[in-house]
Design a protein around this motif. Structure first.
Motif, PDB file in Angstrom:
ATOM      1  N   SER A  45       0.834  -1.197   0.000  1.00 48.17           N
ATOM      2  CA  SER A  45       0.000   0.000   0.000  1.00 48.17           C
ATOM      3  C   SER A  45       0.871   1.250   0.000  1.00 48.17           C
ATOM      4  CB  SER A  45      -0.893  -0.001   1.250  1.00 48.17           C
ATOM      5  OG  SER A  45      -1.586   1.208   1.353  1.00 48.17           O
ATOM      6  N   THR A  46       0.438   2.238  -0.719  1.00 51.37           N
ATOM      7  CA  THR A  46       1.177   3.493  -0.780  1.00 51.37           C
ATOM      8  C   THR A  46       0.585   4.545   0.141  1.00 51.37           C
ATOM      9  OG1 THR A  46      -0.185   4.221  -2.648  1.00 51.37           O
ATOM     10  CG2 THR A  46       1.884   3.096  -3.170  1.00 51.37           C
ATOM     11  N   SER A  47      -0.403   4.145   0.960  1.00 55.24           N
ATOM     12  CA  SER A  47      -1.025   5.113   1.849  1.00 55.24           C
ATOM     13  C   SER A  47      -0.055   5.489   2.959  1.00 55.24           C
ATOM     14  CB  SER A  47      -2.312   4.540   2.463  1.00 55.24           C
ATOM     15  OG  SER A  47      -2.022   3.379   3.204  1.00 55.24           O
ATOM     16  N   GLU A  48      -0.263   6.687   3.532  1.00 57.69           N
ATOM     17  CA  GLU A  48       0.634   7.181   4.574  1.00 57.69           C
ATOM     18  C   GLU A  48       0.414   6.408   5.856  1.00 57.69           C
ATOM     19  OE1 GLU A  48       1.718  11.433   6.739  1.00 57.69           O
ATOM     20  OE2 GLU A  48      -0.038  11.227   5.466  1.00 57.69           O
ATOM     21  N   ASN A  49       1.502   5.920   6.451  1.00 55.47           N
ATOM     22  CA  ASN A  49       1.432   5.210   7.713  1.00 55.47           C
ATOM     23  C   ASN A  49       2.144   6.038   8.767  1.00 55.47           C
ATOM     24  OD1 ASN A  49       0.062   2.864   6.782  1.00 55.47           O
ATOM     25  ND2 ASN A  49       1.959   2.185   5.828  1.00 55.47           N
ATOM     26  N   ASN A  50       1.385   6.643   9.680  1.00 51.74           N
ATOM     27  CA  ASN A  50       1.974   7.461  10.717  1.00 51.74           C
ATOM     28  C   ASN A  50       2.055   6.679  12.016  1.00 51.74           C
ATOM     29  OD1 ASN A  50       2.115  10.128   9.322  1.00 51.74           O
ATOM     30  ND2 ASN A  50      -0.086   9.800   9.163  1.00 51.74           N
ATOM     31  N   PRO A  51       3.097   6.924  12.818  1.00 49.18           N
ATOM     32  CA  PRO A  51       3.158   6.301  14.141  1.00 49.18           C
ATOM     33  C   PRO A  51       1.916   6.659  14.944  1.00 49.18           C
ATOM     34  CG  PRO A  51       5.260   7.307  13.571  1.00 49.18           C
ATOM     35  CD  PRO A  51       4.275   7.735  12.512  1.00 49.18           C
ATOM     36  N   ALA A  52       1.591   5.825  15.924  1.00 51.04           N
ATOM     37  CA  ALA A  52       0.376   6.034  16.713  1.00 51.04           C
ATOM     38  C   ALA A  52       0.363   7.413  17.349  1.00 51.04           C
ATOM     39  CB  ALA A  52       0.280   4.956  17.797  1.00 51.04           C
ATOM     40  N   GLY A  53      -0.681   8.179  17.062  1.00 48.49           N
ATOM     41  CA  GLY A  53      -0.829   9.496  17.656  1.00 48.49           C
ATOM     42  C   GLY A  53      -0.296  10.634  16.825  1.00 48.49           C
ATOM     43  N   ASP A  54       0.537  10.355  15.831  1.00 47.25           N
ATOM     44  CA  ASP A  54       1.060  11.426  14.988  1.00 47.25           C
ATOM     45  C   ASP A  54      -0.048  11.993  14.104  1.00 47.25           C
ATOM     46  OD1 ASP A  54       3.534  11.044  16.057  1.00 47.25           O
ATOM     47  OD2 ASP A  54       4.556  10.664  14.156  1.00 47.25           O
ATOM     48  N   ILE A  55      -0.232  13.302  14.124  1.00 40.69           N
ATOM     49  CA  ILE A  55      -1.211  13.949  13.263  1.00 40.69           C
ATOM     50  C   ILE A  55      -0.573  14.144  11.893  1.00 40.69           C
ATOM     51  CG2 ILE A  55      -2.617  16.015  12.913  1.00 40.69           C
ATOM     52  CD1 ILE A  55      -2.617  16.360  15.961  1.00 40.69           C
ATOM     53  N   PRO A  56      -1.222  13.707  10.803  1.00 42.74           N
ATOM     54  CA  PRO A  56      -0.615  13.801   9.463  1.00 42.74           C
ATOM     55  C   PRO A  56      -0.233  15.228   9.090  1.00 42.74           C
ATOM     56  CG  PRO A  56      -2.588  12.422   9.423  1.00 42.74           C
ATOM     57  CD  PRO A  56      -2.553  13.077  10.777  1.00 42.74           C
ATOM     58  N   ASP A  57       0.831  15.342   8.318  1.00 40.37           N
ATOM     59  CA  ASP A  57       1.288  16.663   7.884  1.00 40.37           C
ATOM     60  C   ASP A  57       0.267  17.354   6.981  1.00 40.37           C
ATOM     61  OD1 ASP A  57       3.637  16.320   9.282  1.00 40.37           O
ATOM     62  OD2 ASP A  57       4.758  15.577   7.546  1.00 40.37           O
ATOM     63  N   ASN A  58      -0.565  16.554   6.290  1.00 38.28           N
ATOM     64  CA  ASN A  58      -1.539  17.146   5.369  1.00 38.28           C
ATOM     65  C   ASN A  58      -2.903  17.404   6.031  1.00 38.28           C
ATOM     66  OD1 ASN A  58      -2.361  14.519   5.675  1.00 38.28           O
ATOM     67  ND2 ASN A  58      -2.485  14.039   3.497  1.00 38.28           N
ATOM     68  N   GLN A  59      -2.947  17.357   7.368  1.00 39.20           N
ATOM     69  CA  GLN A  59      -4.190  17.631   8.082  1.00 39.20           C
ATOM     70  C   GLN A  59      -4.669  19.051   7.785  1.00 39.20           C
ATOM     71  OE1 GLN A  59      -6.298  15.760  10.388  1.00 39.20           O
ATOM     72  NE2 GLN A  59      -7.502  17.554   9.845  1.00 39.20           N
ATOM     73  N   VAL A  60      -5.969  19.187   7.512  1.00 38.17           N
ATOM     74  CA  VAL A  60      -6.579  20.495   7.254  1.00 38.17           C
ATOM     75  C   VAL A  60      -7.198  21.015   8.549  1.00 38.17           C
ATOM     76  CG1 VAL A  60      -8.358  21.724   5.943  1.00 38.17           C
ATOM     77  CG2 VAL A  60      -7.025  19.903   4.849  1.00 38.17           C
ATOM     78  N   TYR A  61      -7.083  22.320   8.786  1.00 37.70           N
ATOM     79  CA  TYR A  61      -7.624  22.951   9.994  1.00 37.70           C
ATOM     80  C   TYR A  61      -8.695  23.973   9.617  1.00 37.70           C
ATOM     81  CZ  TYR A  61      -3.560  20.839  12.196  1.00 37.70           C
ATOM     82  OH  TYR A  61      -2.620  19.931  12.635  1.00 37.70           O
ATOM     83  N   VAL A  62      -9.739  24.034  10.436  1.00 39.60           N
ATOM     84  CA  VAL A  62     -10.855  24.948  10.176  1.00 39.60           C
ATOM     85  C   VAL A  62     -11.134  25.760  11.439  1.00 39.60           C
ATOM     86  CG1 VAL A  62     -11.916  23.468   8.425  1.00 39.60           C
ATOM     87  CG2 VAL A  62     -12.511  23.149  10.831  1.00 39.60           C
ATOM     88  N   PRO A  63     -11.661  26.987  11.288  1.00 38.29           N
ATOM     89  CA  PRO A  63     -11.932  27.825  12.462  1.00 38.29           C
ATOM     90  C   PRO A  63     -13.143  27.333  13.252  1.00 38.29           C
ATOM     91  CG  PRO A  63     -12.644  28.920  10.457  1.00 38.29           C
ATOM     92  CD  PRO A  63     -11.918  27.691  10.019  1.00 38.29           C
ATOM     93  N   PHE A  64     -13.055  27.497  14.561  1.00 44.19           N
ATOM     94  CA  PHE A  64     -14.165  27.153  15.458  1.00 44.19           C
ATOM     95  C   PHE A  64     -14.392  28.305  16.416  1.00 44.19           C
ATOM     96  CE2 PHE A  64     -15.029  25.830  19.865  1.00 44.19           C
ATOM     97  CZ  PHE A  64     -16.336  25.407  19.724  1.00 44.19           C
ATOM     98  N   SER A  65     -15.669  28.669  16.589  1.00 39.55           N
ATOM     99  CA  SER A  65     -16.062  29.669  17.571  1.00 39.55           C
ATOM    100  C   SER A  65     -17.141  29.058  18.457  1.00 39.55           C
ATOM    101  CB  SER A  65     -16.612  30.932  16.894  1.00 39.55           C
ATOM    102  OG  SER A  65     -15.591  31.587  16.160  1.00 39.55           O
TER     103      SER A  65
END
Length: 204
Positions: A45-65
């Motif tokens: 598989s070519t999918s990204e395998n991150n160590p347990a708990g690591d947040i992926p580098d390509n994570q998108v963030y959105v504003p929250f109020s």
């Protein structure tokens, strides 16, 4: 030697040779010298395998109020959201972001955090191991940072827990305090995501 005699001997030799050939190479015997073609390996598989708990580098963030406003902050898109009183929690696998707001007449200090907040955390956290109490500067202003380790909530399926590294930020502005608690497994490389979230707080 007569012609008939020679013919008889030649005929017998031919029969013997045929018998030997049949015994050695009969395809009906179930034995074959033909090799099967090599098996083509299945590509991994070519999918990204991150160590347990690591947040992926390509994570998108959105504003929250929160309801009632007063501030906004960026949180990871797609994380599960839950509400408990004035606290909003975002979770994904082993990571958690908890945002709580309250009224406060004065800004927190290292002294108040050490004498008031740390004992409360200690009494409510299993496996509590104290870290440091410091002040840090973020774009929303100065914040008191409390670091510690504690057991995570039990896994709902296995019941197992892991040791979390926790960062708790106390922000204050104009009589309002925001407590931002970031937690994830000890050893996870979430320095950049936690810096992004804690630096994204904006007073409105």
């Amino acid at each position: 030697m007569t012609y008939a005699r020679r013919a008889l001997l030649w005929s017998g030799g031919l029969l013997a040779a045929t018998a030997i050939f049949s015994a050695c190479g009969d395809g009906s015997s179930g034995s074959s010298s033909t090799k099967a073609p090599p098996t083509t390996p299945v590509p991994s598989s070519t999918s990204e395998n991150n160590p347990a708990g690591d947040i992926p580098d390509n994570q998108v963030y959105v504003p929250f109020s929160p309801p009632g406003g007063g501030f906004s902050i960026k949180v990871p898109e797609g994380w599960a959201r839950s509400q408990s009183g004035t606290a909003t929690t975002f979770t994904d696998k082993l990571n958690s972001i908890r945002i709580e707001t309250m009224s406060a007449s004065a800004a927190p200090t290292i002294g108040s955090a050490t004498t008031q907040e740390v004992p409360k955390i200690r009494s409510g956290a299993h496996g509590f191991v104290p870290g440091k109490v410091t002040t840090v500067h973020r774009k929303a202003g100065q914040a008191v940072l409390i670091t510690y380790r504690a057991d995570s909530a039990p896994d709902p399926v296995t019941g197992k827990t892991v040791t979390d590294a926790v960062e708790r930020y106390d922000f204050w502005h104009a009589g309002r305090e925001v407590v931002l608690t970031l937690s994830g497994p000890t050893g996870a490389d979430n320095v950049d995501p936690w810096k992004l979230v804690s630096d994204s707080l904006r007073w409105t």
